[in-house]
Design a protein around this motif. Structure first.
Motif, short mmCIF file in Angstrom:
data_model
loop_
_atom_site.label_atom_id
_atom_site.label_comp_id
_atom_site.label_asym_id
_atom_site.label_seq_id
_atom_site.Cartn_x
_atom_site.Cartn_y
_atom_site.Cartn_z
N ILE A 102 57.73 4.34 -53.19
CA ILE A 102 57.82 5.00 -54.48
C ILE A 102 56.65 4.64 -55.40
O ILE A 102 56.01 5.51 -55.97
N TRP A 103 56.40 3.35 -55.56
CA TRP A 103 55.36 2.90 -56.49
C TRP A 103 54.18 2.25 -55.76
O TRP A 103 53.47 1.43 -56.34
N LYS A 104 53.95 2.62 -54.53
CA LYS A 104 52.88 2.00 -53.73
C LYS A 104 51.50 2.16 -54.37
O LYS A 104 50.64 1.30 -54.23
N ASN A 105 51.27 3.26 -55.08
CA ASN A 105 49.96 3.51 -55.70
C ASN A 105 49.69 2.61 -56.90
O ASN A 105 48.54 2.51 -57.34
N ARG A 106 50.69 1.97 -57.42
CA ARG A 106 50.51 1.09 -58.57
C ARG A 106 50.17 -0.34 -58.17
O ARG A 106 49.90 -1.17 -59.02
N ILE A 107 50.24 -0.63 -56.89
CA ILE A 107 50.00 -1.99 -56.42
C ILE A 107 48.61 -2.04 -55.82
O ILE A 107 48.38 -1.59 -54.70
N SER A 108 47.68 -2.62 -56.58
CA SER A 108 46.29 -2.62 -56.13
C SER A 108 46.00 -3.78 -55.18
O SER A 108 45.28 -3.61 -54.21
N GLY A 109 46.53 -4.93 -55.44
CA GLY A 109 46.24 -6.09 -54.59
C GLY A 109 47.49 -6.58 -53.89
O GLY A 109 48.22 -7.41 -54.41
N ARG A 110 47.73 -6.04 -52.72
CA ARG A 110 48.92 -6.44 -51.97
C ARG A 110 48.71 -7.83 -51.38
O ARG A 110 47.75 -8.05 -50.66
N ILE A 142 55.39 14.57 -61.77
CA ILE A 142 55.29 13.32 -61.01
C ILE A 142 56.49 12.41 -61.32
O ILE A 142 56.97 11.72 -60.44
N ILE A 143 56.98 12.46 -62.56
CA ILE A 143 58.13 11.64 -62.94
C ILE A 143 59.37 12.14 -62.19
O ILE A 143 60.15 11.33 -61.69
N LEU A 144 59.55 13.44 -62.09
CA LEU A 144 60.68 14.00 -61.37
C LEU A 144 60.63 13.62 -59.89
O LEU A 144 61.63 13.20 -59.30
N ARG A 145 59.44 13.74 -59.28
CA ARG A 145 59.28 13.35 -57.87
C ARG A 145 59.61 11.88 -57.67
O ARG A 145 60.35 11.50 -56.77
N THR A 146 59.08 11.04 -58.57
CA THR A 146 59.33 9.60 -58.48
C THR A 146 60.81 9.31 -58.64
O THR A 146 61.38 8.50 -57.90
N TYR A 147 61.46 9.98 -59.59
CA TYR A 147 62.89 9.75 -59.81
C TYR A 147 63.71 10.20 -58.60
O TYR A 147 64.65 9.52 -58.19
N LEU A 148 63.35 11.33 -58.00
CA LEU A 148 64.07 11.79 -56.80
C LEU A 148 63.88 10.83 -55.63
O LEU A 148 64.83 10.54 -54.89
N GLU A 149 62.67 10.30 -55.47
CA GLU A 149 62.44 9.28 -54.45
C GLU A 149 63.28 8.04 -54.74
O GLU A 149 63.85 7.43 -53.82
#
Length: 144
Positions: free
Chosen positions: A63-71, A2-9
């Motif tokens: 990239i980090w959309k899943n970490r943002i719970s309350g937009r 997941i870190i590699l995918r995130t870094y490539l994104e």
């Protein structure tokens, strides 16, 4: 993995940001501003901010959309402010290493820039991953 995918994104979004930066710099320096200050100071600052905003939007929405719970607008702008500061720090680190590499190795500016980008890019990724887009960065709940 997941870190590699995130870094490539992250890398893909930064390449897009580089395109935005270059395009806005071209527009500003050819059509909006004249003279040394307009072309070499104001235009790059404006293009840098456009690139930062495009990079932030890619990071926030992709990239980090899943970490943002309350937009919410507050979360968006606070994260953007911190993202902007981290981008400025990474830019200054890039410039520092560019100058160090030139002094140490005598390389041309393009090679020094590439080497410095490797270092500042890792710093930029680290700051985005651990500071700007950490899961509970901004609380959207009000305390009673």
């Amino acid at each position: 993995m997941i870190i590699l995918r995130t870094y490539l994104e992250f890398v893909v979004s930064r390449l897009f940001g580089t395109g935005v930066d270059t395009f806005v710099l071209w527009i500003c320096s050819h059509y909006l501003f004249e003279g040394y200050w307009g072309v070499y100071i104001v235009s790059p600052v404006i293009s840098f901010e456009f690139a930062v905003m495009s990079n932030f939007i890619c990071s926030y929405c992709w990239i980090w959309k899943n970490r943002i719970s309350g937009r919410c607008m507050r979360d968006f702008w606070i994260r953007f402010f911190v993202f902007n500061l981290s981008s400025i720090v990474a830019f200054l680190v890039k410039m520092l290493f560019l100058l160090i590499f030139e002094k140490m190795f005598g390389w041309g500016v393009i090679w020094c820039n590439f080497a410095a980008l490797l270092i500042s890019g890792l710093l930029n990724y680290f700051l985005a991953d651990t500071v700007v887009f950490r899961k509970c960065f901004v609380s959207t709940k009000r305390e009673a």
